[in-house]
Design an enzyme around this catalytic site. Sequence first.
Site, PDB file in Angstrom:
ATOM      1  N   VAL A 198       0.835  -1.190   0.000  1.00 23.56           N
ATOM      2  CA  VAL A 198       0.000   0.000   0.000  1.00 23.56           C
ATOM      3  C   VAL A 198       0.873   1.244   0.000  1.00 23.56           C
ATOM      4  O   VAL A 198       1.808   1.362   0.793  1.00 23.56           O
ATOM      5  CB  VAL A 198      -0.938  -0.016   1.226  1.00 23.56           C
ATOM      6  CG1 VAL A 198      -1.698   1.298   1.338  1.00 23.56           C
ATOM      7  CG2 VAL A 198      -1.897  -1.187   1.135  1.00 23.56           C
ATOM      8  N   GLN A 238      -2.812  -6.107  -8.438  1.00 22.46           N
ATOM      9  CA  GLN A 238      -3.473  -6.766  -7.317  1.00 22.46           C
ATOM     10  C   GLN A 238      -4.849  -6.166  -7.075  1.00 22.46           C
ATOM     11  O   GLN A 238      -5.003  -4.955  -6.918  1.00 22.46           O
ATOM     12  CB  GLN A 238      -2.667  -6.726  -6.015  1.00 22.46           C
ATOM     13  CG  GLN A 238      -3.283  -7.711  -5.031  1.00 22.46           C
ATOM     14  CD  GLN A 238      -2.572  -7.806  -3.711  1.00 22.46           C
ATOM     15  OE1 GLN A 238      -2.472  -6.816  -3.004  1.00 22.46           O
ATOM     16  NE2 GLN A 238      -2.108  -8.998  -3.363  1.00 22.46           N
ATOM     17  N   CYS A 278      -4.639  -9.591   3.115  1.00 23.41           N
ATOM     18  CA  CYS A 278      -4.491  -8.339   3.865  1.00 23.41           C
ATOM     19  C   CYS A 278      -5.393  -8.354   5.098  1.00 23.41           C
ATOM     20  O   CYS A 278      -6.609  -8.516   4.985  1.00 23.41           O
ATOM     21  CB  CYS A 278      -4.847  -7.149   2.985  1.00 23.41           C
ATOM     22  SG  CYS A 278      -4.698  -5.566   3.850  1.00 23.41           S
ATOM     23  N   HIS A 329       1.993 -15.723   2.166  1.00 25.67           N
ATOM     24  CA  HIS A 329       2.621 -14.905   3.197  1.00 25.67           C
ATOM     25  C   HIS A 329       2.728 -15.785   4.435  1.00 25.67           C
ATOM     26  O   HIS A 329       1.715 -16.222   4.978  1.00 25.67           O
ATOM     27  CB  HIS A 329       1.766 -13.669   3.487  1.00 25.67           C
ATOM     28  CG  HIS A 329       2.404 -12.708   4.429  1.00 25.67           C
ATOM     29  ND1 HIS A 329       2.061 -11.373   4.481  1.00 25.67           N
ATOM     30  CD2 HIS A 329       3.364 -12.861   5.373  1.00 25.67           C
ATOM     31  CE1 HIS A 329       2.774 -10.767   5.409  1.00 25.67           C
ATOM     32  NE2 HIS A 329       3.568 -11.654   5.968  1.00 25.67           N
ATOM     33  N   GLY A 332       7.562 -13.103   3.188  1.00 28.16           N
ATOM     34  CA  GLY A 332       7.700 -12.952   4.632  1.00 28.16           C
ATOM     35  C   GLY A 332       9.144 -12.981   5.090  1.00 28.16           C
ATOM     36  O   GLY A 332       9.796 -14.029   5.063  1.00 28.16           O
ATOM     37  N   ASP A 333       9.670 -11.814   5.463  1.00 26.15           N
ATOM     38  CA  ASP A 333      10.989 -11.672   6.093  1.00 26.15           C
ATOM     39  C   ASP A 333      12.175 -11.966   5.185  1.00 26.15           C
ATOM     40  O   ASP A 333      13.269 -12.249   5.675  1.00 26.15           O
ATOM     41  CB  ASP A 333      11.092 -12.553   7.349  1.00 26.15           C
ATOM     42  CG  ASP A 333      10.264 -12.012   8.506  1.00 26.15           C
ATOM     43  OD1 ASP A 333       9.693 -10.915   8.362  1.00 26.15           O
ATOM     44  OD2 ASP A 333      10.177 -12.687   9.544  1.00 26.15           O
TER      45      ASP A 333
END
Length: 468
Positions: free
Chosen positions: A41, A107, A136, A205, A242-243
Amino acid sequence: MHSPSPEGGPSTSRYVKKPRLDLGPLTPEDFKDGVMLAPMVRSGALPTRLYALKHGANLVWGPETIDKAILHATREVDPVTGVVSYEGKSKAIFTTHPIEKPYLIYQLGSADPELAVQAAKTVMQDIAGVDLNCGCPKPFSTHGRMGAALLSNPDLLCSILTALRAALPPEISVSAKIRLLPTQEDTKKLVERIVNTGISALTVHCRTRNMRKTEKAIPERLKEIVDFVRGLGKDVAVIENGDCLSLEDAKRVRDITGADSVMIATAAESNPSVFSPTPLTDLSQNMVPQYIRLSKYLNNHWSNTKFCAVQFTGPNVLFTRAQARELTAKLSKCKDYASVADIVGEWTGEHEFAEIVKAIEARRGRRPPHQLLLPHVAAVAQTPEYETAAKEIQEAAKTTAEKEKEASASPTVYDYKTPPTSQGPPDSALLRAPLSAVNDMRMPIPALISGMDDGTPTPTHPVAEASP
């Protein structure tokens, strides 16, 4: 500023017909062996996506756009630069440019199959694929039964994906992005239903709906899911999110998860060059001014430009951390582009874009599988063609500041003679540069762009804004 013309029609004598990239449609293979820019976003604005592509991102996801928002937008094309803007009542809902079309995943936020199809058809001429946001956890998504709320309603989730795949032409890929469910068994049940809808890729995710990004991701759970998808015999790429901190770190993540590709979010928000084997350092000098110049040239809304630029952080080599903080503090007080003139120097945004074009052209015709992730990297790296292409990509990815520094530097004077060029193996970082094969179907890339701020929902985390 440039005056866009509705539906791409020429409105001034300065209008020039611009070529566009002409690559084949996305396939599941294009989602494999890569490092991708995550949908973010506000942070996933056009300038950020272009810099990510310049530095080696295989594909880029745009920020989530709600179906109803895009349906009420008017498509306009800048007559000078070719930027495509979907204009709402007060600002652009979504902006893009033909240069990124073959790499761009749009998206979509939706909780209605019919609206999802209408929204996707509205933008499909400007994108390579559509991705349904099913992960989300923010209230603006879940309150409308979108985003992570779809995880609790698999019938609706799958009906949207099925409708998209049935209604869109085959050259537009369909994919989904989800989060882990509390248990592995429930996650696998949902994944099985999703991959049977005809999607090309599934991003997972590696956090649950209730986890926030401050909590450590759990990528170790993904390995079982990846094996499960492959056991189903479906040609669906599985992407980990993720990370992941960098291109180099993507190898670690892939080793843990077995995923086909890796997606970077927060680290790219801090430094869009993390897709490169040698990410930029001293961002206060090597990224912030260039980003602002490009954004002004793009006509990107100032508030969004500042939102992105103040988040740029990374290692400092030539400058101190205190100097970087000083620039960020100064930038946060600026109210418009005019007030940052002393930070950016000359407004050379067109030149910044030309550098981006050159870097993308060096890919030689298709989306570059990162050699760092490929099992045959050692063999590939020994070929003369690889070494030549790698040098071209490394040169194209250099910043303007680096090139100016090289041009102004005096050659070193030796007492006897210049040492011969090394005959040893090329630098290890160079061998990991993203490459791809030649494709004669590739058309020249346009030399200009402009745009406006992406119209996206509430930011993931607030940044203090100066009063207008």
